[in-house]
Design an enzyme around this catalytic site. Structure first.
Site, PDB file in Angstrom:
ATOM      1  N   CYS A 206      47.204 -22.185  20.634  1.00 28.72           N
ATOM      2  CA  CYS A 206      47.330 -20.580  20.277  1.00 28.72           C
ATOM      3  C   CYS A 206      49.171 -21.067  21.143  1.00 28.72           C
ATOM      4  O   CYS A 206      49.592 -21.879  20.681  1.00 28.72           O
ATOM      5  CB  CYS A 206      45.936 -20.012  20.743  1.00 28.72           C
ATOM      6  SG  CYS A 206      46.276 -20.376  22.629  1.00 28.72           S
ATOM      7  N   VAL A 207      48.852 -19.873  21.653  1.00 28.04           N
ATOM      8  CA  VAL A 207      49.664 -19.653  21.917  1.00 28.04           C
ATOM      9  C   VAL A 207      50.844 -20.221  23.932  1.00 28.04           C
ATOM     10  O   VAL A 207      51.737 -20.888  23.305  1.00 28.04           O
ATOM     11  CB  VAL A 207      50.585 -18.295  22.699  1.00 28.04           C
ATOM     12  CG1 VAL A 207      52.127 -17.657  23.446  1.00 28.04           C
ATOM     13  CG2 VAL A 207      50.525 -17.059  21.009  1.00 28.04           C
TER      14      VAL A 207
END
Length: 568
Positions: free
Chosen positions: A29-30
């Protein structure tokens, strides 16, 4: 500042979680690298925390989340991906019974690698497989839109003679359903291409939307305007005896761009009020990419590699902010100011060549155009032929010498031959296929061609396999030859194959002719593909890779190579 060794840290993380065999899947993810583990008791948390990149760890059931931070997680993920795709098994492990299936898959990879290096044709095959990877995910949308468009065209042709209102809300909704996928084809292609080449798919969507922005001139509308301008220039006059432009255009079943002129229309005023032309920056013409495929594909590849290059030097702390911005801005400038002008020049060349080839007698001109037409569709340059087809329809609507009946246009028969032949090849592939999904895709792609839509057949089945696309083009050549030899013409355009039959109902001889075009084009493409294309047979013999005797030969070769290297 010492440069981070992301490859080393990726190997550290993989080893610390129990090795590749303990990782079921992985993503990010981020800020976090997410590893779905088979047995989380094998995790060495101290080793993970010992990395200078690790900012913390977290569990969500069997998913281990290693917190790395924005920018860093993407770099580590790329190295994890590379490491997970490399086989570290020894030859003895591969030969053991419990590893036989892994070795078969490795053998298949070896075979594919060998094919990819086997000269020009091998590179073509590799490129076609990449095309398949790009277009297969978007085929369902194209198939659905294609079938809807075909049904809508058929209904409009049936209802038009009855005077049914085709501008109602119902038909507006039908147009939205049928045209959105094709008008936004560049968006779908760009998204899938960027994803295939390892870029951010969201950036692909954004740049695709920019390519088809309503703020840019539509290429199809430009071609329609040019055709109408030529038509008005040749046919409108205040003098008595000249044809009325509106009546003639309406008889041909064509739709006006802008205002409807009449015999009193001033050409310069009409042209000024309704002109649709490329935007000019000095001498550089700029247009949209509505309906284009190849430009969106090339731009998608450029965008993916451009993003990776910018990431390679962009500071990690600002990577998420500036990398997308620079990627989109540079890619759009390249598309508009480089690929756009080149595409327009190619289109003009295709238009000039098409006009010249159509002049070849005895049906060979129409045969050549029919055989090449779907290759032009791949590039997205086929839209420029819309203006030529309009002009042929108009010219064919005018009475001939000595008051002879209007000749009509042969371009609809050319389109029909080129389209239905792709369906014949796709149908042959579907019948020969052993895999259920291949059968379903082949049949649905073939069905869509009956309604005049070739994209599913081209990009879903024929083009990725190379030879079926060639066989379909040969089938189109034969269909076009028949159409040209018998002068199979009709007074309209816009619908082909099954819906297009309605354009020929005014003349039963021409109706029988277009039925013959369909049968010849479809049948020849089907037979060529069915009897000459062998991939289905080979796939049955080698579903998991090499045949068993090839597998043994490969093992023997590896052993000889191993002992030879050891002796040296």
């Amino acid at each position: 500042m010492k440069k981070k060794d992301y490859a080393f840290e990726a190997k550290r993380f993989i080893k610390a979680v129990g090795g590749k065999s303990n990782i079921e899947s992985y993503l990010h993810c981020v800020t976090r690298l997410r590893l779905n583990l088979i047995d989380k008791t094998k995790v060495n948390e101290d080793e993970i925390k010992a990395s200078s990149l690790t900012k913390g760890i977290n569990y969500s059931q069997n998913q281990l989340q290693i917190i790395l931070g924005s920018g860093v997680v993407e770099a580590v993920y790329e190295e994890v991906q590379k490491e997970m795709e490399v086989s570290n098994l020894s030859l003895d492990e591969k030969l053991s019974n419990d590893k036989l299936e892994d070795f078969k898959l490795q053998a298949k990879a070896n075979k594919e690698a060998l094919r990819n290096k086997s000269g020009f044709f091998g590179q073509i095959q590799k490129g076609m497989r990449v095309l398949g990877d790009i277009f297969v995910p978007i085929i369902p949308a194209i198939v659905a839109a294609g079938l809807a468009m075909g049904v809508a065209a058929l209904l409009k042709q049936i209802l038009k003679p009855s005077g049914a209102e085709l501008n109602s809300l119902l038909w507006i909704i039908v147009d939205i359903i049928t045209k959105t996928a094709f008008d936004s084809l560049a968006v779908l292609v760009c998204w899938s291409t960027v994803k295939r080449f390892g870029g951010n798919p969201v950036l692909g969507i954004i740049i695709g939307l920019m390519l088809v922005s309503p703020l840019l001139p539509n290429k199809g509308s430009i071609a329609a305007y040019d055709a109408q301008y030529d038509f008005i220039k040749n046919n409108i006059s205040s003098e008595n005896g000249m044809v009325n432009a509106y009546d003639l255009w309406d008889k041909a079943g064509l739709k006006w761009i802008g205002t409807i002129p009449d015999a009193t229309t001033n050409l310069e005023d009409w042209a000024l009020a309704n002109q649709i032309a490329p935007i000019k920056l000095w001498i550089i013409p700029i247009t949209g990419y509505q309906g284009s495929v190849l430009p969106a594909l090339i731009i998608g590849i450029c965008l993916a590699y451009l993003e990776k290059w910018i990431k390679s030097w962009m500071p990690k702390s600002v990577n998420m902010i500036f990398t997308p911005f620079l990627t989109i801005a540079i890619a759009l400038l390249i598309a508009l100011f480089f690929f756009g002008p080149i595409l327009l020049m190619v289109e003009q060349g295709i238009l000039i060549a098409t006009k010249a080839i159509l002049g070849i007698k005895y049906g060979f001109g129409t045969a050549i155009i029919a055989g090449l037409l779907q290759g032009i569709v791949i590039t997205g340059c086929h839209q420029v032929l819309q203006g030529l087809e309009m002009q042929l329809v108009i010219d064919g609507s005018l009475p001939g010498a000595n008051g002879a009946d209007p000749a009509g246009s042969i371009f609809n028969a050319i389109w029909t031959a080129s389209i239905i032949s792709q369906g014949g090849a796709a149908m042959a592939i579907a019948i020969k296929a052993k895999d259920k999904s291949d059968k379903e895709l082949g049949f649905s792609a073939a069905l869509s061609t009956f309604f005049g839509i070739t994209e599913p057949a081209i990009f879903g089945t024929n083009l990725p396999k190379v030879k079926p696309f060639i066989y379909a083009s040969i089938g189109a050549f034969f269909g076009g030859l028949f159409a040209g030899a018998l002068n199979v013409t009709c007074p309209g355009m816009g619908v082909t194959v099954v819906p297009g039959l309605l354009l020929y109902t005014g003349d039963w001889v021409k109706l029988l002719g277009i039925i013959g075009v369909n049968i010849i084009a479809f049948g020849s493409a089907f037979l060529l593909t069915f009897f000459l294309f062998k991939e289905g047979v080979e796939a049955k013999k080698t579903k998991l890779g090499l045949k068993f005797d090839e597998l043994k030969a490969k093992v023997k070769f590896d052993k000889i190579k191993f002992w030879k290297n050891k002796g040296e």
